[in-house]
Design an enzyme around this catalytic site. Structure first.
Site, mmCIF file in Angstrom:
data_model
loop_
_atom_site.group_PDB
_atom_site.id
_atom_site.type_symbol
_atom_site.label_atom_id
_atom_site.label_comp_id
_atom_site.label_asym_id
_atom_site.label_seq_id
_atom_site.Cartn_x
_atom_site.Cartn_y
_atom_site.Cartn_z
ATOM 1 N N GLY A 28 103.132 40.673 44.409
ATOM 2 C CA GLY A 28 102.587 40.031 43.131
ATOM 3 C C GLY A 28 103.808 40.878 42.166
ATOM 4 O O GLY A 28 103.361 40.570 40.868
ATOM 5 N N GLU A 88 102.573 37.240 49.346
ATOM 6 C CA GLU A 88 101.272 36.340 49.913
ATOM 7 C C GLU A 88 101.275 35.826 51.317
ATOM 8 O O GLU A 88 100.135 36.384 51.621
ATOM 9 C CB GLU A 88 100.959 36.016 48.344
ATOM 10 C CG GLU A 88 100.396 37.213 47.434
ATOM 11 C CD GLU A 88 101.187 37.042 47.040
ATOM 12 O OE1 GLU A 88 101.689 37.363 45.112
ATOM 13 O OE2 GLU A 88 102.643 36.787 47.301
ATOM 14 N N ASP A 145 97.848 33.756 43.846
ATOM 15 C CA ASP A 145 96.928 34.155 42.830
ATOM 16 C C ASP A 145 97.058 34.449 41.204
ATOM 17 O O ASP A 145 96.156 34.377 40.641
ATOM 18 C CB ASP A 145 94.945 34.007 43.703
ATOM 19 C CG ASP A 145 94.914 35.149 43.484
ATOM 20 O OD1 ASP A 145 96.108 36.098 43.280
ATOM 21 O OD2 ASP A 145 94.063 35.508 44.717
#
Length: 270
Positions: free
Chosen positions: A121, A144, A152
């Protein structure tokens, strides 16, 4: 200044310093982080005294990405109905995206100062910034893929415009680590500094240079760059013609010209 749980915010010399302040958790992004960052960047956007924002991480690392406890909590709230689960997850993902859209949408330049880990992130976060700089010990990874999911919250959408599509795909598919020298070579960061102290010194020097410029001119420049990213050349030229029809009437233009002719440093109102 508002007190935050996941951040520390300081303002000096027209530069806001936003510090991710969970060093004991490698600055992992918990629920407080995602909620507070929207408020912080709304404040930065609306506060005229703020002309540039620097975002950094407390301690040895910038951020290890999303707090895994947050992911676990999201999973524990799911029921048996796939449709309702999908609706709930989609809403959560859009809320997380909005946190980093707040950085991208901020009308002030945002500079990321990165040391140590910048994972998962945290790549989404720095991709939303205007510029990125790091220390020589920095390590980057689109993590991820190793968690069995696709990034995402912005990495896959913003990063190809920064480092190129092919390189981005390699990093997204493999999740491999990128060190500071490679990050500079591929354009993920503008440059690397010897250590975190030199990094902050260098970044704040750049921030102060920007803060000394006309805030009207900086605002227009950022808006045009963002608009051009998402539109055609013709659209961008049309937009800046309309924008500057108003902005060229600003007192900042006369002040800049007068200062240039008299070889003095111009002073601009907030």
């Amino acid at each position: 200044m508002t007190e935050y749980k996941a951040f520390r915010v300081e303002l000096a010399d027209k530069v806001a310093h936003v510090i991710i302040n969970r060093p004991e958790k490698i600055n992992a992004m918990n629920a407080d982080f995602w909620r507070e960052i929207v408020d912080i960047f709304r404040w930065a956007d609306e506060t005229d005294e703020v002309r540039v924002v620097v975002i950094s991480g407390a301690g040895k690392h910038f951020s290890a990405g999303i707090d895994l406890m947050l992911l676990a909590q999201a999973g524990s709230q799911l029921g048996k109905d796939v449709g309702r689960n999908a609706r709930k997850l989609r809403r959560t993902i859009l809320e997380l995206q909005a946190s980093f859209n707040a950085i991208d949408d901020c009308s002030k330049p945002v500079i990321a100062a990165i040391q140590g880990y910048c994972l998962g992130g945290a790549i989404d976060l720095i991709s939303a910034c205007d510029m990125r700089y790091c220390s020589d010990d920095a390590q980057f990874s689109i993590k991820e893929i190793d968690m069995g999911m696709a990034a995402d919250v912005g990495t896959l959408q913003r990063l190809p415009r920064l480092i190129g599509d092919g390189v981005m795909r390699e990093l997204a598919y493999t999740g491999r680590m990128v060190d500071a020298s490679e990050a500079a070579r591929i354009g993920l960061v503008n440059r690397s500094y010897a250590d975190s102290s030199a990094l902050l010194d260098g970044v704040f020097e750049i921030a102060r240079q920007i803060a000394a410029k006309s805030p009207i001119a900086v605002r227009g420049t950022k808006e045009m760059i963002r608009y051009a990213r998402d539109h055609s050349v013709a659209d961008g030229l049309e937009y800046i013609a309309t924008w500057n029809a108003a902005m060229l009437q600003s007192a900042d233009l006369q002040a800049a010209i007068a200062a240039h002719m008299s070889k003095k440093q111009p002073e601009f109102a907030d």
